[in-house]
Write an enzyme that holds these catalytic residues in place. Structure first.
Site, PDB file in Angstrom:
ATOM      1  N   TYR A  57       0.449 -28.668 -41.970  1.00 43.18           N
ATOM      2  CA  TYR A  57       0.070 -29.755 -41.028  1.00 43.18           C
ATOM      3  C   TYR A  57       1.441 -30.360 -40.721  1.00 43.18           C
ATOM      4  O   TYR A  57       2.577 -30.283 -41.109  1.00 43.18           O
ATOM      5  CB  TYR A  57      -1.029 -30.848 -41.601  1.00 43.18           C
ATOM      6  CG  TYR A  57      -0.121 -31.742 -42.571  1.00 43.18           C
ATOM      7  CD1 TYR A  57       0.309 -31.527 -43.875  1.00 43.18           C
ATOM      8  CD2 TYR A  57       0.266 -33.282 -42.227  1.00 43.18           C
ATOM      9  CE1 TYR A  57       1.011 -32.484 -44.866  1.00 43.18           C
ATOM     10  CE2 TYR A  57       0.618 -34.111 -42.932  1.00 43.18           C
ATOM     11  CZ  TYR A  57       1.233 -33.568 -44.210  1.00 43.18           C
ATOM     12  OH  TYR A  57       1.762 -34.574 -45.068  1.00 43.18           O
ATOM     13  N   ARG A 109       9.127 -27.439 -37.474  1.00 39.79           N
ATOM     14  CA  ARG A 109       9.026 -27.475 -38.719  1.00 39.79           C
ATOM     15  C   ARG A 109       7.688 -26.730 -39.227  1.00 39.79           C
ATOM     16  O   ARG A 109       7.525 -26.382 -40.136  1.00 39.79           O
ATOM     17  CB  ARG A 109       9.430 -28.937 -39.243  1.00 39.79           C
ATOM     18  CG  ARG A 109       8.889 -29.061 -40.990  1.00 39.79           C
ATOM     19  CD  ARG A 109       9.276 -30.602 -41.327  1.00 39.79           C
ATOM     20  NE  ARG A 109       8.263 -31.502 -40.932  1.00 39.79           N
ATOM     21  CZ  ARG A 109       8.332 -32.896 -40.934  1.00 39.79           C
ATOM     22  NH1 ARG A 109       9.309 -33.457 -41.599  1.00 39.79           N
ATOM     23  NH2 ARG A 109       7.314 -33.693 -40.359  1.00 39.79           N
ATOM     24  N   ARG A 120     -14.606 -17.445 -50.908  1.00 41.69           N
ATOM     25  CA  ARG A 120     -13.542 -17.916 -52.072  1.00 41.69           C
ATOM     26  C   ARG A 120     -12.864 -16.664 -52.931  1.00 41.69           C
ATOM     27  O   ARG A 120     -13.573 -16.023 -53.608  1.00 41.69           O
ATOM     28  CB  ARG A 120     -14.122 -19.104 -52.762  1.00 41.69           C
ATOM     29  CG  ARG A 120     -13.091 -19.513 -53.573  1.00 41.69           C
ATOM     30  CD  ARG A 120     -13.720 -20.901 -54.457  1.00 41.69           C
ATOM     31  NE  ARG A 120     -12.604 -21.432 -54.996  1.00 41.69           N
ATOM     32  CZ  ARG A 120     -12.017 -21.152 -56.338  1.00 41.69           C
ATOM     33  NH1 ARG A 120     -12.407 -19.969 -56.891  1.00 41.69           N
ATOM     34  NH2 ARG A 120     -10.911 -21.748 -56.820  1.00 41.69           N
ATOM     35  N   HIS A 137      -8.611 -16.157 -54.559  1.00 43.70           N
ATOM     36  CA  HIS A 137      -7.207 -16.700 -54.427  1.00 43.70           C
ATOM     37  C   HIS A 137      -6.306 -15.985 -53.366  1.00 43.70           C
ATOM     38  O   HIS A 137      -5.447 -16.554 -52.574  1.00 43.70           O
ATOM     39  CB  HIS A 137      -6.622 -16.847 -55.659  1.00 43.70           C
ATOM     40  CG  HIS A 137      -7.158 -17.912 -56.532  1.00 43.70           C
ATOM     41  ND1 HIS A 137      -8.537 -18.295 -56.851  1.00 43.70           N
ATOM     42  CD2 HIS A 137      -6.673 -19.133 -57.157  1.00 43.70           C
ATOM     43  CE1 HIS A 137      -8.599 -19.225 -57.448  1.00 43.70           C
ATOM     44  NE2 HIS A 137      -7.578 -19.754 -57.857  1.00 43.70           N
ATOM     45  N   LYS A 151       5.617 -28.432 -45.473  1.00 44.07           N
ATOM     46  CA  LYS A 151       4.698 -29.585 -45.088  1.00 44.07           C
ATOM     47  C   LYS A 151       3.176 -29.153 -45.336  1.00 44.07           C
ATOM     48  O   LYS A 151       2.256 -28.795 -44.604  1.00 44.07           O
ATOM     49  CB  LYS A 151       4.743 -30.105 -43.921  1.00 44.07           C
ATOM     50  CG  LYS A 151       4.011 -31.769 -43.587  1.00 44.07           C
ATOM     51  CD  LYS A 151       4.620 -32.319 -42.371  1.00 44.07           C
ATOM     52  CE  LYS A 151       4.167 -33.772 -42.058  1.00 44.07           C
ATOM     53  NZ  LYS A 151       4.380 -34.808 -43.329  1.00 44.07           N
ATOM     54  N   GLU A 183      11.965 -38.451 -53.008  1.00 45.72           N
ATOM     55  CA  GLU A 183      11.500 -39.185 -51.807  1.00 45.72           C
ATOM     56  C   GLU A 183      10.162 -40.213 -52.030  1.00 45.72           C
ATOM     57  O   GLU A 183       9.986 -40.177 -53.244  1.00 45.72           O
ATOM     58  CB  GLU A 183      11.174 -38.182 -50.763  1.00 45.72           C
ATOM     59  CG  GLU A 183      10.091 -37.151 -51.139  1.00 45.72           C
ATOM     60  CD  GLU A 183       9.646 -36.072 -50.224  1.00 45.72           C
ATOM     61  OE1 GLU A 183       9.937 -36.392 -48.974  1.00 45.72           O
ATOM     62  OE2 GLU A 183       9.162 -35.217 -50.732  1.00 45.72           O
ATOM     63  N   LEU A 210      10.718 -33.366 -48.382  1.00 43.73           N
ATOM     64  CA  LEU A 210      10.520 -32.915 -47.212  1.00 43.73           C
ATOM     65  C   LEU A 210      11.588 -33.528 -46.269  1.00 43.73           C
ATOM     66  O   LEU A 210      11.892 -34.686 -46.237  1.00 43.73           O
ATOM     67  CB  LEU A 210       8.938 -33.464 -46.664  1.00 43.73           C
ATOM     68  CG  LEU A 210       8.528 -33.134 -45.373  1.00 43.73           C
ATOM     69  CD1 LEU A 210       7.982 -31.688 -45.159  1.00 43.73           C
ATOM     70  CD2 LEU A 210       7.671 -34.019 -44.669  1.00 43.73           C
TER      71      LEU A 210
HETATM   72  N1  PLP Z   1       8.409 -36.998 -47.223  1.00 40.15           N
HETATM   73  C1  PLP Z   1       6.901 -36.711 -47.449  1.00 40.15           C
HETATM   74  C2  PLP Z   1       6.647 -36.550 -48.631  1.00 40.15           C
HETATM   75  C3  PLP Z   1       6.226 -37.097 -46.065  1.00 40.15           C
HETATM   76  O1  PLP Z   1       4.837 -36.822 -46.184  1.00 40.15           O
HETATM   77  C4  PLP Z   1       6.821 -37.596 -44.947  1.00 40.15           C
HETATM   78  C5  PLP Z   1       5.573 -37.651 -43.732  1.00 40.15           C
HETATM   79  O2  PLP Z   1       5.185 -38.666 -43.259  1.00 40.15           O
HETATM   80  C6  PLP Z   1       8.287 -37.776 -44.862  1.00 40.15           C
HETATM   81  C7  PLP Z   1       8.827 -37.587 -46.131  1.00 40.15           C
HETATM   82  C8  PLP Z   1       8.671 -38.291 -43.534  1.00 40.15           C
HETATM   83  O3  PLP Z   1       8.784 -37.254 -42.659  1.00 40.15           O
HETATM   84  P1  PLP Z   1       8.851 -37.522 -41.208  1.00 40.15           P
HETATM   85  O4  PLP Z   1       9.757 -38.245 -40.855  1.00 40.15           O
HETATM   86  O5  PLP Z   1       9.078 -36.004 -40.408  1.00 40.15           O
HETATM   87  O6  PLP Z   1       7.241 -37.932 -40.793  1.00 40.15           O
END
Ligand code: PLP
Length: 282
Positions: free
Chosen positions: A31, A50, A98, A100, A145, A177, A201
């Site tokens: 997403y 991305r 379903r 995997h 993502k 993060e 991310l």
């Molecule tokens: N890290 C995570 C785990 C996220 O879900 C997000 C998104 O909101 C971010 C970092 C920040 O990414 P972005 O600045 O691209 O929204």
């Protein structure tokens, strides 16, 4: 209200989730969330690049180019007359009994997107937010993502239970993060943030922020740092598409710096707003 289903604008009430959608059964999909300011997409190229990278890394075929998807999103903004808000979009590996393993032969992905207005509330941005520190229990491909967000959800709920806005995660004492944001620290006027590895991310807001540091002579490094450095930092801030840049004023009940948003964080917030105005008008 309109939404996108597989590249076509349709009514929200016209679409339903199939119980055999692999996104629903396995979280098998990816997403993006893109911000809209003044009816304009902000950093859409970066988000769509991305998206394509996330899709590629899970071998999910997207039957559109980034340019075509951007066209769909612009059309949706128009249809819904969205001024300020965000677009959420996702692709799943499609609908199949379903199992995997991937469906063979491959089937069509399911692509949906919707808009949501964001009424500008700057309370968190001005006052700062409280956070907790928690272990990062997620998998080793946090750079994708993915729709699989259980680790992030459990961390966020832990923060919510503690009356906090965000959970700052660490792996063996190295800060990675937030549950839905990147986290950076400021020590002696230098910004430090986790490098863009498989463990985080690579946030688009993080990249915008680092670009602003570079262009404005603010020293920065993409380097790992420990929970001790985090707790002793002069300033700590979050960055994300929806939150922009947010000062962190408390971690596990202890004040960051003097417990109020610091000068570097406020400077970066201002620069971020200027960048939004530059790219999307004000
Ligand atoms: N890290 C995570 C785990 C996220 O879900 C997000 C998104 O909101 C971010 C970092 C920040 O990414 P972005 O600045 O691209 O929204």
């Amino acid at each position: 209200e309109k939404v996108i289903l597989n590249g076509k604008i349709t009514l929200k009430t016209d679409i339903k989730v199939d119980f055999e959608d692999r996104g629903y059964q396995f979280g098998d999909g990816i997403y993006e969330v893109i911000r809209v300011y003044n009816g304009q997409l902000f950093t859409s190229k970066e988000h769509l690049n991305r998206l394509m990278a996330s899709a590629k890394s899970i071998s999910l075929a997207i039957p559109f180019t980034a340019g075509e998807i951007e066209g769909h999103l612009q059309q949706l903004i128009q249809e819904n007359q969205l001024e300020n808000g965000m677009i959420y979009m996702q692709f799943t590996r499609g609908v199949s009994p379903r199992n995997h393993a991937f469906p063979a032969p491959a089937i069509d992905s399911v692509y949906v997107a919707y808009t949501k207005p964001i009424l500008h509330s700057s309370e968190n941005a001005t006052a700062g937010v409280k956070t907790i520190l928690t272990e990062d229990i997620r998998w080793l491909r946090c750079d994708i993502k993915s729709l699989n967000l259980l680790g992030n959800i459990l961390a966020k709920q832990k923060a919510a239970d503690a009356g906090c806005f965000e959970a700052l995660q660490h792996r063996d004492g190295i800060v990675t993060e937030g549950s839905s944001s990147n986290v950076s620290i400021v020590i002696n006027g230098k910004v430090k943030t986790h490098p863009a590895t498989n463990l985080i991310l690579n946030g688009i807001s993080r990249q915008v922020m680092l670009g602003l540091c570079k262009d404005n002579g603010i020293p920065f490094s993409e380097q790992t740092y420990t929970t001790e450095e985090l707790l002793q930092a002069d300033e700590v801030f979050l960055s994300s598409t929806t939150a922009e840049i947010l000062p962190v004023i408390e971690i596990d009940g202890k004040a960051v710096g003097n417990g109020t948003p610091g000068p570097f964080t406020r400077k970066l917030q201002k620069l971020f707003q200027d960048e939004v105005a530059k790219q999307c008008g004000s």
